[in-house]
Design a protein around this motif. Sequence first.
Motif, PDB file in Angstrom:
ATOM      1  N   ASP A 281      39.700  46.728  52.563  1.00  0.00           N
ATOM      2  CA  ASP A 281      39.017  45.425  52.579  1.00  0.00           C
ATOM      3  C   ASP A 281      40.108  44.389  52.294  1.00  0.00           C
TER       4      ASP A 281
ATOM      5  N   LEU B 152      40.621  41.222  52.866  1.00  0.00           N
ATOM      6  CA  LEU B 152      40.218  39.957  52.207  1.00  0.00           C
ATOM      7  C   LEU B 152      38.925  40.218  51.433  1.00  0.00           C
ATOM      8  N   ARG B 153      39.005  40.613  50.102  1.00  0.00           N
ATOM      9  CA  ARG B 153      40.236  40.781  49.391  1.00  0.00           C
ATOM     10  C   ARG B 153      40.212  42.004  48.477  1.00  0.00           C
ATOM     11  N   ALA B 154      39.127  42.790  48.521  1.00  0.00           N
ATOM     12  CA  ALA B 154      38.959  43.811  47.475  1.00  0.00           C
ATOM     13  C   ALA B 154      40.106  44.816  47.420  1.00  0.00           C
TER      14      ALA B 154
ATOM     15  N   HIS C  21      35.992  35.739  57.834  1.00  0.00           N
ATOM     16  CA  HIS C  21      36.198  35.660  56.381  1.00  0.00           C
ATOM     17  C   HIS C  21      37.383  34.777  56.010  1.00  0.00           C
TER      18      HIS C  21
ATOM     19  N   THR D  91      32.337  43.989  44.191  1.00  0.00           N
ATOM     20  CA  THR D  91      32.568  42.964  45.223  1.00  0.00           C
ATOM     21  C   THR D  91      31.514  43.081  46.322  1.00  0.00           C
ATOM     22  N   THR D  92      31.493  42.087  47.204  1.00  0.00           N
ATOM     23  CA  THR D  92      30.443  42.047  48.233  1.00  0.00           C
ATOM     24  C   THR D  92      30.469  43.274  49.145  1.00  0.00           C
ATOM     25  N   ASN D  93      31.663  43.643  49.608  1.00  0.00           N
ATOM     26  CA  ASN D  93      31.743  44.728  50.604  1.00  0.00           C
ATOM     27  C   ASN D  93      32.658  45.880  50.186  1.00  0.00           C
ATOM     28  N   GLY D  94      33.809  45.541  49.584  1.00  0.00           N
ATOM     29  CA  GLY D  94      34.819  46.565  49.305  1.00  0.00           C
ATOM     30  C   GLY D  94      34.309  47.661  48.396  1.00  0.00           C
TER      31      GLY D  94
ATOM     32  N   GLU E 200      32.515  39.626  42.200  1.00  0.00           N
ATOM     33  CA  GLU E 200      32.586  38.660  43.301  1.00  0.00           C
ATOM     34  C   GLU E 200      31.407  38.871  44.237  1.00  0.00           C
TER      35      GLU E 200
ATOM     36  N   ASN F 299      37.687  38.272  42.608  1.00  0.00           N
ATOM     37  CA  ASN F 299      38.394  39.188  43.492  1.00  0.00           C
ATOM     38  C   ASN F 299      39.711  38.620  43.981  1.00  0.00           C
TER      39      ASN F 299
END
Length: 248
Positions: A30, A32-34, A206, A105-108, A72, A85
């Motif tokens: 990930d 940006l930015r995890a 992103h 974090t949102t996705n990572g 985040e 993050n």
Amino acid sequence: MNRKPVVRVCVSPALYELYKQAEGITVVVDILRASSAICTALEHGISEIIPVASIHEAKTFMGEDETIIAAERGGEVVDGFKYGNSPLSYINNKEVKGKTLVLTTTNGTQAIDAAKNDGDLVIGAFSNLNVLAEWLVKENQDVMILCAGWKNRLNLEDALFAGALVNELLAAGFSYDIDSDAAIMSQVLYNEAKPNMIKFLENSSHRNRLKNLHLEEDVEYCLQLNTCKVVPKLVGSVLKNVAKVTAH
Ligand code: MLT
């Protein structure tokens, strides 16, 4: 292994079931930015990282000694948390040295959560590209690069990193996945973008989200190659640096 190891690319967690492997190594990315923040935090003094999927889970660590909790969502630090993050927040920061980082974090961290029970899991970013590639070559196992994307949508920066890592692994004798063109696609994208990745990402989703949050400096940092010498690997539920040589 008697055959050449294979490198696969899964461009979205939504496709994970199609690519998941019971054996071999999953590289979660990930950019940006995890994954960039994870590598940077371990490089700059955080001793280990506990990735968690939910803010609720992160809150259960509040009050624990020697622990920093970071959350985040949508690119922003979640209310009530001091850290989010941004990889830059872990550089030259005495407060974080020797501490455990709990991160959501949102996705990572969701991608980590999805893959955590299927074979070995390590973290990839442009910042640890070379050291990670060397480590994977030594391991000599099949590799699947899992791009965290944005809420199950493909994003360019994770695909670019996948292409960079595919380049390295193919040069070291890995072969393509015969059932998918995702690795070839990622390579084509990276080779096109390599001379100026920041320009290549000009209209990307992103990058623009972070630009609107005045986080351009983070984007520039996350696209730099080989600034870290760590290989974060999930051991139980904790990410630890398993690279032999570290900067410390
Ligand atoms: C994520 O996990 O979705 C990202 O790392 C978001 C961000 O930090 O901007």
